[in-house]
Write a protein that holds these residues in place. Structure first.
Motif, short mmCIF file in Angstrom:
data_model
loop_
_atom_site.label_atom_id
_atom_site.label_comp_id
_atom_site.label_asym_id
_atom_site.label_seq_id
_atom_site.Cartn_x
_atom_site.Cartn_y
_atom_site.Cartn_z
N ILE A 117 0.83 -1.20 0.00
CA ILE A 117 0.00 0.00 0.00
C ILE A 117 0.87 1.26 0.00
CG2 ILE A 117 -1.62 1.37 1.39
CD1 ILE A 117 -2.91 -1.00 -0.11
N GLU A 118 1.92 1.24 0.79
CA GLU A 118 2.83 2.39 0.82
C GLU A 118 3.51 2.58 -0.54
OE1 GLU A 118 2.80 4.52 3.05
OE2 GLU A 118 2.30 3.58 4.96
N ALA A 119 3.86 1.47 -1.20
CA ALA A 119 4.47 1.57 -2.52
C ALA A 119 3.49 2.19 -3.51
CB ALA A 119 4.91 0.18 -3.00
N ALA A 120 2.21 1.82 -3.40
CA ALA A 120 1.19 2.40 -4.27
C ALA A 120 1.02 3.89 -4.00
CB ALA A 120 -0.13 1.67 -4.08
N ALA A 121 1.03 4.26 -2.73
CA ALA A 121 0.90 5.68 -2.38
C ALA A 121 2.06 6.48 -2.95
CB ALA A 121 0.84 5.84 -0.86
N ALA A 122 3.26 5.91 -2.90
CA ALA A 122 4.44 6.60 -3.40
C ALA A 122 4.41 6.77 -4.92
CB ALA A 122 5.70 5.83 -3.00
#
Length: 219
Positions: free
Chosen positions: A95-100
């Motif tokens: 999820i953090e990778a997607a946000a980035a």
């Protein structure tokens, strides 16, 4: 379009991206237990049509790549089996990778459905990457209802959802009086999915309008 993301632990996963690259508002859209399938791409495209930049990560890539399931009984069983193999901490890395991967100048939110509805709740409680979070029929929210959200949250539930009893929704209300919760009378699980027998177009339209208004206010 399909893109590749890289999580903090080095895992590479696919994602569906839509919407303008210079959007002022952006969303991570989180899948159901059926993968990034046609319905999830439809959801992403609908938000993109409203001007959002969107990234929908393929969370099952941790255990099996390219999963796209339908909604028959065997698909439900397979989706549940795959979900059980995905670690919650790994999911949040994805999820953090997607946000980035969202535009750097955009205000970021997260929205999810079914399993993704629970993950969207975690996006509020286990991450500081989002300014707003919205969950549709997230079955795991009640079990983690005491976690503290770091941003505004809006939740949607169906009154006759066989997997999320109204007693669970009441527990969430009691634990999170600051969270905006909507219950749709006569609606079941997946009422927002146009490919499911439980689809209720009128309720889906109202929930989507509320979701868009929520993000317009907080992003």
């Amino acid at each position: 379009m399909q893109i590749e993301l890289k999580a903090a632990d080095g895992h590479r996963l696919n994602a569906y991206r839509a919407g303008p690259a210079d959007a002022k508002r952006a969303l991570v859209v989180v899948q159901e237990i059926f993968g990034v399938n046609r319905h999830m791409r439809h959801v992403c495209d609908a938000f993109a049509a409203e001007g959002y930049a969107v990234v929908c990560p393929a969370l099952f890539d941790r255990v099996e790549r390219g999963v796209e399931l339908g909604y028959a009984a065997e698909d439900v069983a397979r989706g549940r089996d795959l979900r059980a193999k995905v670690d919650e901490k790994d999911t949040m890395l994805d999820i953090e990778a997607a946000a980035a991967a969202l535009p750097g100048t955009a205000a970021r939110g997260i929205v999810g459905y079914c399993w993704g509805g629970t993950i969207a709740w975690w996006g509020a409680t286990r991450s500081h990457s989002f300014k707003a979070a919205c969950g549709w029929y997230g079955g795991g929210i009640a079990g983690t209802r005491t976690e503290k959200p770091a941003c505004p949250v809006q939740l949607h539930f169906g009154e006759v959802d066989a997997s999320i009893p109204m007693s669970d929704v009441e527990l969430i209300r009691q634990a999170q009086p600051g969270v905006e919760i909507f219950v749709y009378q006569g609606a079941g699980h997946g009422f927002g999915c146009e490919e499911r027998g439980s689809y209720k177009p009128a309720d889906a339209d109202v929930a989507q309008a509320r979701t868009l208004a929520f993000f317009a206010k907080h992003l």
